[in-house]
Design an enzyme around this catalytic site. Structure first.
Site, PDB file in Angstrom:
ATOM      1  N   CYS A   1      32.786  48.010  32.789  1.00  0.00           N
ATOM      2  CA  CYS A   1      32.353  46.844  32.168  1.00  0.00           C
ATOM      3  C   CYS A   1      32.814  45.493  33.024  1.00  0.00           C
ATOM      4  CB  CYS A   1      32.944  46.696  30.797  1.00  0.00           C
ATOM      5  SG  CYS A   1      32.135  47.900  29.687  1.00  0.00           S
ATOM      6  N   GLN A   2      31.795  44.493  33.114  1.00  0.00           N
ATOM      7  CA  GLN A   2      32.397  42.983  33.766  1.00  0.00           C
ATOM      8  C   GLN A   2      33.335  42.631  32.855  1.00  0.00           C
ATOM      9  OE1 GLN A   2      28.885  40.666  34.065  1.00  0.00           O
ATOM     10  NE2 GLN A   2      30.321  38.567  34.090  1.00  0.00           N
TER      11      GLN A   2
END
Length: 143
Positions: free
Chosen positions: A55-56
């Site tokens: 996930c960013q």
């Protein structure tokens, strides 16, 4: 009652509600508002072991079981991601491991028309969240 929010909402409700909005800006606001309805996560659960990889933004996911049903606690440091977590959890929370693995998440995402409106990194993060939940269900069935 949906164990995600403590209110009665389903995946079909979210699909229908999103269809009422004319613009993606309005849809994003709705998704962000869903994220605000998630119960807060205790700071001690926001640990490296509960971090979702891929996930960013930072995303934490903690599975709990009540009888055979999973309830996932989640949080993120980004408002839109927290909203996306809410959208995902509506599909998976309160289900058994077998039922989690039977969810046609691609059909759900297609009905939401969401993935094509996310940046590639957000789309990858969304898939990472789903994979983590599916991996937890798979591990439970292997026991």
């Amino acid at each position: 009652m949906n164990p995600v929010f403590g209110i009665d909402i389903s995946a079909d409700d979210i699909i229908e509600n999103l269809s009422f909005f004319d613009s993606w800006e309005e849809r994003y606001k709705y998704i962000i508002d869903l994220g605000k309805e998630l119960p807060p996560m205790a700071d001690e659960l926001k640990s490296e072991v509960n971090l979702v990889r891929g996930c960013q933004s930072q995303v934490w996911l903690v599975p709990e079981q009540q009888d055979e049903l999973f309830i996932f606690k989640v949080d993120s440091d980004a408002h839109i991601v927290k909203g996306l977590l809410a959208v995902v959890l509506v599909a998976f929370n309160g289900r058994s491991a077998q039922a989690i693995l039977a969810v046609d998440i691609e059909r759900y995402f297609t009905a939401l028309d969401l993935v094509r409106h996310l940046s590639p990194s957000r789309g990858n993060g969304l898939r990472a969240m789903v994979k983590k939940i599916q991996d937890i269900a798979t591990a439970r069935l292997a026991v």
